[in-house]
Design an enzyme around this catalytic site. Structure first.
Site, PDB file in Angstrom:
ATOM      1  N   CYS A 120       0.837  -1.197   0.000  1.00  0.00           N
ATOM      2  CA  CYS A 120       0.000   0.000   0.000  1.00  0.00           C
ATOM      3  C   CYS A 120       0.876   1.252   0.000  1.00  0.00           C
ATOM      4  CB  CYS A 120      -0.924  -0.015   1.212  1.00  0.00           C
ATOM      5  SG  CYS A 120      -2.142   1.328   1.242  1.00  0.00           S
ATOM      6  N   CYS A 121       1.908   1.257   0.849  1.00  0.00           N
ATOM      7  CA  CYS A 121       2.840   2.391   0.893  1.00  0.00           C
ATOM      8  C   CYS A 121       3.527   2.590  -0.459  1.00  0.00           C
ATOM      9  CB  CYS A 121       3.897   2.173   1.972  1.00  0.00           C
ATOM     10  SG  CYS A 121       3.321   2.395   3.682  1.00  0.00           S
ATOM     11  N   CYS A 201      -0.884   8.730   6.830  1.00  0.00           N
ATOM     12  CA  CYS A 201      -2.222   8.413   6.352  1.00  0.00           C
ATOM     13  C   CYS A 201      -3.141   8.142   7.542  1.00  0.00           C
ATOM     14  CB  CYS A 201      -2.174   7.192   5.442  1.00  0.00           C
ATOM     15  SG  CYS A 201      -1.311   7.483   3.878  1.00  0.00           S
ATOM     16  N   CYS A 229       8.071   3.534   5.943  1.00  0.00           N
ATOM     17  CA  CYS A 229       7.319   3.234   4.728  1.00  0.00           C
ATOM     18  C   CYS A 229       8.236   3.038   3.538  1.00  0.00           C
ATOM     19  CB  CYS A 229       6.325   4.357   4.423  1.00  0.00           C
ATOM     20  SG  CYS A 229       7.094   5.949   4.116  1.00  0.00           S
TER      21      CYS A 229
END
Length: 271
Positions: A120-121, A201, A229
């Site tokens: 996702c990162c 986020c 990340c």
């Protein structure tokens, strides 16, 4: 009580550190042009932006709008552009890639495994970062040595494989950051007033409690070695926090997110 009243306390050598930071930014703009600032819109990055603007230092500024930022962060992005009268470059994830990831793994995939969280990162941060830095000889960050163990050795200038990374606040304390914000009335994210020292986020950020470190509210369900990340890399090209990372599956302990009012897993805080 707000973040300024809680934290603003300059260190004894604040003036020297400030002069050092301005000199470094001037040098970087001269030697490593074209250069740009990577802003997360956190307190440190707002200080860096103010230094660039206040001292007329030529640098771009960009923000990674991941599609998962808090409403408060998006509000600050607008406020920054109004306050300084300049446009900030905004980079977003490839829409199709982000949609495909969510369709395959769900909105809360980051809680299920370290691999999914990092995937996702990559989609929301790493790939947009590559576009933001394309053609740049240098980039500026708000990293400080005090922020975490993984950042304790941050240098003022780090030579990376393709460009130079400049960290003008490397020696600053949290108190220095807030002293500067108070001194110059720098706009900041109101989440800092709610005990969010490090803001990313929304699904991956929570407030911290007394005694927790600066980044304990980021990816709180993971063990300490996993908490980067991938945006920041060491001089040898390796990522910070790249030691064998351990994923700590969410326990039965849960709390209600102050932003969404839904139950989300958190790691229990030792007494």
């Amino acid at each position: 009580m707000n973040a300024i009243s809680l934290y603003a306390k300059a260190s004894a050598d604040f003036d020297a550190k400030l002069a050092e930071s301005v000199a470094l930014l001037r040098r970087a703009a001269d030697e490593f042009a074209p250069i740009t600032q990577a802003s997360s819109l956190g307190a440190e990055d707002m200080v860096v932006t103010d230094l660039l603007q206040r001292h007329g230092i030529a640098s771009g500024i960009f923000v990674l709008e991941t599609g998962k930022l808090h409403a408060e962060t998006l509000g600050l992005l607008d406020a920054l552009q109004t306050h300084y009268g300049r446009q900030v470059d905004i980079y977003r994830p490839v829409e199709a890639a982000a949609a495909a990831f969510v369709a395959a793994n769900g909105e809360e995939a980051m809680y299920r495994s370290l691999d999914l969280r990092k995937a996702c990162c990559h989609i929301r941060k790493m790939e947009p970062l590559e576009r933001a830095l394309a053609g740049r000889r240098g980039w500026i960050t708000g990293l400080r040595r005090e922020q975490s163990g993984a950042r304790a050795e941050v240098e003022f200038i780090e030579q990376q494989p393709e460009r130079v990374k400049v960290n003008p606040l490397a020696r600053w304390t949290w108190g220095d950051v807030w002293h500067y914000i108070a001194l110059h009335e720098v706009p900041y994210n109101p989440l800092h007033d709610q005990f969010y020292p490090s803001i990313g986020c929304a699904p991956c950020t929570r407030a911290v409690t007394l005694g927790e470190d600066f980044r304990s509210g980021r990816w709180w369900w993971e063990q300490e070695s996993a908490k980067e990340c991938g945006l920041h890399v060491a001089a040898d090209g390796s990522h910070e926090g790249e030691e064998p990372a351990a994923f700590e599956s969410p326990s039965a302990v849960s709390a209600v997110s102050p932003l969404s009012n839904r139950a989300i897993p958190i790691r229990a805080i030792p007494n």
